[in-house]
Motif scaffolding. Sequence first.
Motif, PDB file in Angstrom:
ATOM      1  N   HIS A 265       0.703  -0.930   0.129  1.00 34.36           N
ATOM      2  CA  HIS A 265      -0.033  -0.023  -0.114  1.00 34.36           C
ATOM      3  C   HIS A 265       0.872   1.300   0.023  1.00 34.36           C
ATOM      4  N   ARG A 268       2.242   1.646  -3.393  1.00 34.58           N
ATOM      5  CA  ARG A 268       1.320   2.267  -4.441  1.00 34.58           C
ATOM      6  C   ARG A 268       1.091   3.658  -4.214  1.00 34.58           C
ATOM      7  N   ALA A 297       3.812  -7.530  -9.149  1.00 33.34           N
ATOM      8  CA  ALA A 297       2.409  -7.210  -8.750  1.00 33.34           C
ATOM      9  C   ALA A 297       1.792  -5.838  -8.882  1.00 33.34           C
ATOM     10  N   LEU A 298       2.769  -4.865  -8.149  1.00 32.36           N
ATOM     11  CA  LEU A 298       2.268  -3.576  -7.964  1.00 32.36           C
ATOM     12  C   LEU A 298       1.690  -2.952  -9.270  1.00 32.36           C
ATOM     13  N   LEU A 301      -2.016  -3.716  -9.396  1.00 34.36           N
ATOM     14  CA  LEU A 301      -2.836  -3.489  -8.101  1.00 34.36           C
ATOM     15  C   LEU A 301      -3.358  -2.072  -7.991  1.00 34.36           C
ATOM     16  N   THR A 302      -4.416  -1.909  -7.713  1.00 30.96           N
ATOM     17  CA  THR A 302      -4.882  -0.575  -7.495  1.00 30.96           C
ATOM     18  C   THR A 302      -4.997  -0.070  -6.017  1.00 30.96           C
ATOM     19  N   THR A 305      -7.677  -1.644  -4.312  1.00 31.99           N
ATOM     20  CA  THR A 305      -7.636  -3.151  -3.866  1.00 31.99           C
ATOM     21  C   THR A 305      -6.992  -3.093  -2.702  1.00 31.99           C
ATOM     22  N   LEU A 306      -5.699  -2.485  -2.627  1.00 34.50           N
ATOM     23  CA  LEU A 306      -4.939  -2.609  -1.593  1.00 34.50           C
ATOM     24  C   LEU A 306      -5.525  -1.858  -0.168  1.00 34.50           C
ATOM     25  N   TRP A 309      -7.601  -4.834   0.972  1.00 31.73           N
ATOM     26  CA  TRP A 309      -6.679  -5.520   1.935  1.00 31.73           C
ATOM     27  C   TRP A 309      -6.334  -5.313   3.220  1.00 31.73           C
ATOM     28  N   VAL A 343      -6.062 -12.929  -1.001  1.00 32.29           N
ATOM     29  CA  VAL A 343      -5.027 -12.231  -1.568  1.00 32.29           C
ATOM     30  C   VAL A 343      -4.277 -13.114  -2.785  1.00 32.29           C
ATOM     31  N   GLU A 346      -6.320 -13.364  -5.614  1.00 32.61           N
ATOM     32  CA  GLU A 346      -6.236 -12.270  -6.580  1.00 32.61           C
ATOM     33  C   GLU A 346      -4.788 -12.062  -7.390  1.00 32.61           C
ATOM     34  N   LEU A 347      -3.822 -12.603  -6.792  1.00 33.16           N
ATOM     35  CA  LEU A 347      -2.415 -12.404  -7.568  1.00 33.16           C
ATOM     36  C   LEU A 347      -2.256 -13.647  -8.302  1.00 33.16           C
TER      37      LEU A 347
END
Length: 352
Positions: A265, A268, A297-298, A301-302, A305-306, A309, A343, A346-347
Amino acid sequence: MQVGAAQIREHLQRGLKSLYTVHGDEPLLVQEVGDAIRQAAREQGYTERTVHTAAGAHFDWSAVLASGGSLSLFADKQLIEVRVPSGKPGKDGSQILQQLAQAAQGNDSTLTLVLLPRLDSATLKGAWFGALDSFGVTIKVDPVERQALPQWIAQRLQQQGQRVAAGEEGQRTLQFFADRVEGNLLAAHQEIQKLGLLFPAGELSFEQVESAVFNVARYTPFKLAEAVLGGQVARVQRMLDGLQAEGEAAVLVHWALSEDIRTLHRIRMSMDAGRPLPMALRENRVWGLKEKLMERALPLLTASTLARWLDDAHTVDGIVKGLKAPSWPADPWQALQQLAMKVARELTPLRR
């Protein structure tokens, strides 16, 4: 001068240098590299050995420097071994290591071996490590990652004259072996040696390996977190079961998972603020395998989404501490499984 761990024996056959630095976090491989250097030193007449372990703020670094200038009456060559478990020698240690590195030039009576853990990029650029690298031989010991473990096992078996069956059957045997020694290279080494004692040279069947190799897996919360980041759903489930069976504290498992979510997070947010991904990773002290996993992954990932999580991790934190939450299991391990699997799933598409 840098030499790969796999090439150290070939290097030593061409001649022994007066300064070696070994750094890495895999105890078995570090030990093997160190043993190869010690054996070569004994064969070259370095019969006296002094070991210094630089632990604690009050370690006397002057004793290390002094031992380099003194030989007993019974030896004309000596090996000085300097171990720095923390990888941080401090101001005094930094100066002494630089002096040792410079003194090693052309020194035929003293061989210096420096043993260090895995070092971050800032330490690798430091003056003391630069001196060790410039005046001697540096060996970086990389860990054997999970995907490379079956091949590593096959190579070790081959060294003792054994092999698995060809084709799919052999690959199944190696995968089984790798699963049983999850994260524990030393255990894998011991089990390979056991197979060498139990069975003659030649081909090993799956049944022979299965009967000999016990469940010596070393599951850790941090290896679990890496599996989650890698989207390895089946492995995540197996490791969660193993951690629970081994009596690991649920709070520690939660901390490892939530810390990675928080790190993702933060990075991001930095990227959304205009920071390049490599810079954001460095600022958050992410390197090694985790750097590769997050790097993959980053970009996909929005922030929303983070954030979701993060909320889930906060909810599970309460469950682990005895609280209840709507739509979440009351059992801490079931809640941890729900978080980790959410998690990881989703990955998982990111692996394709």
